[in-house]
Design an enzyme around this catalytic site. Structure first.
Site, short mmCIF file in Angstrom:
data_model
loop_
_atom_site.label_atom_id
_atom_site.label_comp_id
_atom_site.label_asym_id
_atom_site.label_seq_id
_atom_site.Cartn_x
_atom_site.Cartn_y
_atom_site.Cartn_z
N GLU A 134 0.81 -1.22 0.00
CA GLU A 134 0.00 0.00 0.00
C GLU A 134 0.85 1.27 0.00
OE1 GLU A 134 -3.52 -0.37 2.24
OE2 GLU A 134 -3.59 1.73 2.83
N ASP A 137 -2.70 -3.02 3.21
CA ASP A 137 -3.05 -3.08 4.64
C ASP A 137 -4.28 -3.97 4.83
OD1 ASP A 137 -1.04 -1.33 4.91
OD2 ASP A 137 -2.25 0.39 5.52
N ASP A 158 -7.19 -3.98 6.16
CA ASP A 158 -8.45 -3.40 6.61
C ASP A 158 -9.32 -3.20 5.37
OD1 ASP A 158 -7.27 -1.26 5.30
OD2 ASP A 158 -6.73 -0.21 7.14
N TYR A 179 5.47 3.97 11.56
CA TYR A 179 4.36 4.53 10.80
C TYR A 179 3.39 5.26 11.74
CZ TYR A 179 0.72 4.70 7.30
OH TYR A 179 -0.23 5.13 6.42
N CYS A 234 -26.92 53.48 41.15
CA CYS A 234 -25.53 53.91 41.15
C CYS A 234 -25.36 55.07 42.13
CB CYS A 234 -25.11 54.32 39.74
SG CYS A 234 -23.51 55.11 39.67
N CYS A 249 -24.48 58.31 39.68
CA CYS A 249 -25.45 58.94 38.78
C CYS A 249 -26.89 58.60 39.14
CB CYS A 249 -25.17 58.52 37.33
SG CYS A 249 -25.52 56.78 37.01
N CYS A 275 -22.72 49.88 37.50
CA CYS A 275 -23.33 50.93 36.71
C CYS A 275 -22.83 50.82 35.28
CB CYS A 275 -22.96 52.31 37.27
SG CYS A 275 -23.72 53.65 36.33
N CYS A 303 -18.83 56.28 35.76
CA CYS A 303 -19.22 56.15 37.16
C CYS A 303 -18.33 55.14 37.89
CB CYS A 303 -20.67 55.70 37.27
SG CYS A 303 -21.81 56.99 36.73
#
Length: 988
Positions: free
Chosen positions: A88, A195, A197, A413, A880, A883, A905, A910
DNA sequence: GCAAGGTC
């Protein structure tokens, strides 16, 4: 006998074969050649050879010499068979040829520069053979559509499910094909060393097709081997079998299915979407490919699913009792065996019991020997995962570096599923090679010494029957040409190998179990006695921790007994290692291709990888998955691939035929395709949530309404712009969507909308540009004008009323995603938000959430939760201090305060901030080092209910302000006559 | 211009 001679003569005369010792027998039937050769007398042979020499223009002396050689060296004449062997890959051809020839071989070039031809003599079952050994490089052929269907616009993508296909040798493999043809013409046997497989079997049949086309008389054999070691190879060559057509059929089916569904969906998606939306994912969107593949999409699915899981996570507070004990010998940390409780009341009751009777009694002391075993031999998947974890190398880069090392002969490999060594491997020889290394050489020496460090490697249980685990094959102290990553990877392979053949690390473990007021706590310590493999495998560690000595029955007062809170956290984004594991588990891709699929996600702009190698989907990736999910198709899930894999297995085992599987699978996928195509508006709609429409040709008439309305107050990083959605409705959304999901939905009765230059003089922060609306007369009440200059900043009563009257969606809202009789997969996160954001809250009248999710209610409910009783934040906005504007509640995500809520805030100038749990405790703005809510010693402010103090080991209650409590009452029922641990109502 | 599977 003589009747054979003309045949041989014809065969040889018709071919221009090269000279060689077995030339004259080329093409001869091997079963008959033996008798022919034996029967030939020298004189008759001379006569034959004379004739042949004339035909083949070879010298008679050459032929005589060959013949004499046979006569003399072989005694009774035996025929020689010319055998073409094909592996292969070149490395296998070289290795097998080397083993069978024992080094006595000739090498010559083939037509392809990579695939050489090795020649040597070998006997197969007593049969003298002249072996030619060459190779291919993986698949020799590929399948393609017929010319008529190759152009993207040549047909409807649906036609690709039935368009004719052909298998052919591509241009870059033609050299190999020519080599095979030429060599096959001179041979009688073809032995396939592919191979072992399914893919290998399929490649084998590709080789067979090429070779038998050149020589139809070839006898075809298959060699079955599981490793490139002498015994395996010698056994294989003496026990040749036949190739397995069923294995090959399974691969044929897979290839065809992959091609047809990949090409059809990719063409469809790309042509539908790329011109219709401003994807902004590359310099030139025209070159964008919105691909679909049965492996790449499930890989994307894993990434998106985890992302959604994180998005949908809602932190939940839980409680744990922690106990520690400090002595002169050290500290023991005891873990509560209940783990943690989500119910604060229960946790507190138990905690009170412990504090009330804080004496700990040792109930059990055990000592055990602990072992930490070395890893299994290295497979490709593990190599990729470990390189990612240890070095943050991408799987793709890992494979490139590994390939380099393999090509240069330093490692075996690198594409293997095998994680166990064959018993025949000479592992000690491999270790011996490493003895001279300056860093791990001495360890290798010790491995080979009789001190007992050696251990035969364990088996991981995987064997692809084709390659051994990845291991070092050649010593190197580092090459000058190597990059740092080459050094790292070689080191990993060597250290991993040395670890595999080493004894496990050994430790002495101690477990101590104590009882405090009936609650059980456990502490454990570990002392490493022998590091063994950990000495060489520096990538792993074993946390050694010692604890003081305890004896059964011993009693002591804990130094620290705390009730701590924490919150559940969402899982992290998928790391590359996680992603590989997901793919492996679901069978997506192979060891050789998994990294390709991951890379494809990045190449296609479906996902991005951060510096921690964690993946998150891009807008495009999320939109595609969401689009298919909304249509109810699980194309992004691994099920499809798993089903295909199961079918392939059935074909390879003969339970189903190739044509059967092809027919059913393709029919099913075609039905899916046609359904997706007919509901493409759904995909369009989902894309429209994420992307602006394009005005380029190819898009439809929907367009971006355009224009900045205001800066985004949620992410503070981008702008809110007016947009028109595919369903025709309008919205004002943040340009950072989906990173920021701030959106203002507009009345559904709007037919036109245009951002003007008029700035609202009410809404803040400025500027908020007004929008000129035009409403459809028939969809609004008569007392409203069709023209309206409105503001989305919150001041516009007209818009608010029209939203309540008309809603925010299109005029004819479809029934959603379950319109095809199949409910879409339920998922949380973005999609849910999208749906809820189309409604208007009945409580606060803001759009974008329902009354169930109203933040005001949430805040009220928070106030009802344990720990909030004394908070002044319940139900009311926190203002806050600077403010006086309402603050936004957020959740901390820092290491020390993760999950802890705070108010901040929104106005940057602020800079006001306060922890939620500090409100009312007099600790405004104070930050806490840890999450302790109560502690025996040194605790910080509690959650209003009280905190614990300690005096020399005795527990005392103190209030939130630190004053001692003398009039304690039962926490459970409030009765001052008893404490919670003896409350008669306990457990009710 | 498309898939996934080999391998260089």
């Amino acid at each position: 006998m003589n009747n054979l001679i003309p045949r041989e003569y014809d065969l040889l005369a018709s071919r221009k074969v090269k000279s060689g010792p077995l030339l004259v027998w080329a093409g001869m039937d091997p079963s008959r050649s033996a008798s022919l050769f034996t029967a030939l007398s020298p004189s008759l042979a001379t006569s034959v050879f004379t004739t042949l020499s004339l035909s083949l223009s070879l010298s008679l002396s050459h032929l005589r010499r060959l013949f004499s050689l046979f006569e003399v060296s072989e005694g009774p004449m035996r025929e020689g068979i010319r055998v073409l062997n094909v592996a292969e890959k070149p490395s296998v051809a070289k290795a097998v040829a080397g083993i069978l020839s024992q080094g006595r071989l000739r090498v010559r070039e083939g037509r392809s520069r990579y695939n050489k031809v090795y020649e040597f003599e070998h006997a197969i079952r007593g049969q003298r053979c002249h072996m030619l050994f060459t190779s291919v490089t993986g698949h020799l052929m590929e399948i393609v559509f017929h010319e008529r269907y190759k152009k993207w616009h040549s047909c409807d993508p649906a036609d690709l499910f039935s368009a004719p296909i052909q298998k052919h040798v591509p241009q870059d493999k033609l050299d190999i094909k020519r080599t095979l043809e030429e060599e096959a013409r001179t041979c009688q046997w073809l032995v396939l060393w592919l191979d072992c497989d399914r893919e290998g079997e399929n490649i084998a049949f590709e080789v067979v097709e090429v070779c038998t086309t050149a020589n139809r008389n070839l006898d075809i054999w298959r060699a079955h081997f599981s490793a490139l070691i002498d015994r395996e190879i010698r056994h294989a060559v003496q026990n040749l079998g036949r190739p397995n057509q069923l294995f090959s059929d399974a691969v044929d089916a897979r290839q065809e299915i992959d091609l047809r569904i990949g090409a059809s969906f990719t063409r469809f998606q790309t042509m539908l979407l790329k011109n219709a939306f401003v994807l902004n994912i590359s310099d030139d969107d025209k070159n964008v490919i919105v691909s679909y593949g049965p492996c790449q999409f499930p890989t994307l699915g894993f990434v998106v699913e985890r992302y959604w899981e994180i998005q949908a996570h809602e932190p939940e507070e839980f409680w744990t009792i922690n106990c520690s004990h400090k002595t002169d010998e050290g500290i023991a940390t005891f873990n509560w065996t209940r783990g943690h409780l989500f119910d604060y009341s229960c946790a507190l009751i138990i905690y009170e019991m412990c504090v009330e009777e804080p004496t700990a009694t040792v109930k059990k002391v055990s000592h055990q020997e602990r072992r930490k075993y070395p890893p299994h031999p290295l497979s490709t998947l593990e190599l990729q995962k470990r390189a990612s974890q240890y070095f943050r190398m991408s799987s793709e880069h890992t494979m490139k570096v590994a390939e380099d090392l393999y090509q240069a002969g330093f490692i075996s490999y690198p594409r293997t599923e095998t994680d166990s060594f064959s018993p025949n491997t000479d592992l000690q020889a491999l270790v011996r090679e490493q003895q001279g290394h300056p860093e791990w050489g001495s360890y290798a020496q010790r491995l080979l010494s009789p001190e007992g460090l050696w251990r035969n490697p364990s088996s991981g249980g995987h064997d692809d029957k084709a390659h051994p685990p990845i291991h070092p094959t050649k010593f190197s102290a580092g090459e000058s040409s190597w990059s740092p990553d080459h050094h790292r990877l070689y080191e990993l392979v060597v250290r991993h190998f040395l670890a595999c053949v080493s004894q496990p690390a050994i430790g002495a473990g101690t477990t101590v179990e104590i009882d405090i007021a009936g609650e059980v706590f456990v502490a454990s310590g570990l002392m490493i006695i022998e590091k063994n493999y950990l000495e060489v495998y520096r990538f792993e560690s074993w946390g050694g921790s010692t604890i003081p000595t305890y004896a059964f029955g011993q009693q002591f007062i804990p130094t620290r007994l705390t009730l701590d809170s924490s919150v559940t956290r969402p899982p992290p984004l998928l790391s590359e290692s996680d992603l590989l594991s997901c793919m492996d588990k679901a069978g997506i891709g192979t060891d050789a291709t998994m990294h390709d699929h991951i890379k494809k996600l990045l190449d296609r702009f479906y996902a991005i990888k951060d510096s921690n190698t964690r993946f998150s989907p891009t807008t495009l990736g999320e939109a595609l998955v969401m689009g298919y999910d909304c249509m109810g198709w699980d194309l992004w899930k691994p099920n499809l691939r798993s089903a295909m894999e199961s079918d392939m297995k059935a074909v390879s085992e003969g339970r189903k035929t190739k044509s059967e599987v092809l027919a059913s699978c393709l029919q099913q996928m075609k039905d899916c395709f046609l359904d997706v195509k007919s509901h493409k508006a759904k995909l369009f709609e989902t894309m429209g949530i994420f992307f602006e429409r394009s005005n380029t040709p190819g898009g439809d008439n929907l367009h971006l309404a355009g224009g900045k309305v205001r800066s985004c107050q949620q992410c503070q990083e981008s702008e809110m712009v007016l947009r028109r959605r595919p369903d025709g409705s309008f919205m004002v959304g943040c340009l950072r969507f989906p990173l920021c999901r701030n959106v203002v939905w507009l009345p559904g009765a709007i037919s036109e909308a245009l951002v003007t230059e008029h700035v609202c003089n009410v809404c803040n922060p400025e500027p908020v540009f007004k929008i000129q609306f035009k409403f459809r007369r028939m969809e609004i009440p008569p007392n409203f004008d069709t023209e309206h200059l409105g503001c989305i900043g919150g001041c516009d009563e007209t818009l608010r009323e029209l939203i309540q009257i008309c809603g925010t969606g299109p005029r004819n809202l479809s029934s959603g995603s379950g319109t095809r009789g199949r409910q879409p997969t339920q998922f949380s996160g973005s999609a849910q938000r999208r749906n809820t954001s189309q409604v208007v809250c009945a409580r606060c009248r803001q759009s974008g959430h329902s009354s169930n999710d109203c933040p005001q209610i949430s805040r009220s409910q928070d106030a009802q939760r344990p720990g909030h009783g004394n908070s002044n934040s319940g139900g009311a906005d926190v203002l806050c201090e600077s403010c006086q504007m309402p603050c936004t509640v957020r959740t901390a995500n820092t290491e020390n305060n993760r999950g802890r809520r705070f108010y901040k805030c929104d106005r940057q100038e602020c800079n006001f901030f306060i922890w939620e749990d500090a409100i009312g405790s007099g600790n405004r703005g104070a930050s806490r080092v840890n999450g302790n809510r109560s502690s025996v010693r040194g605790g910080q402010a509690g959650r209003g209910r009280g905190r614990r103090g300690a005096r020399s080991g005795a527990a005392t209650f103190v209030t939130a302000t630190g004053e001692p409590v003398s009039d304690r009452r039962c926490f459970s029922c409030g009765d001052p006559s008893h404490f919670a641990n003896v409350c008669p109502n306990r457990g009710m």
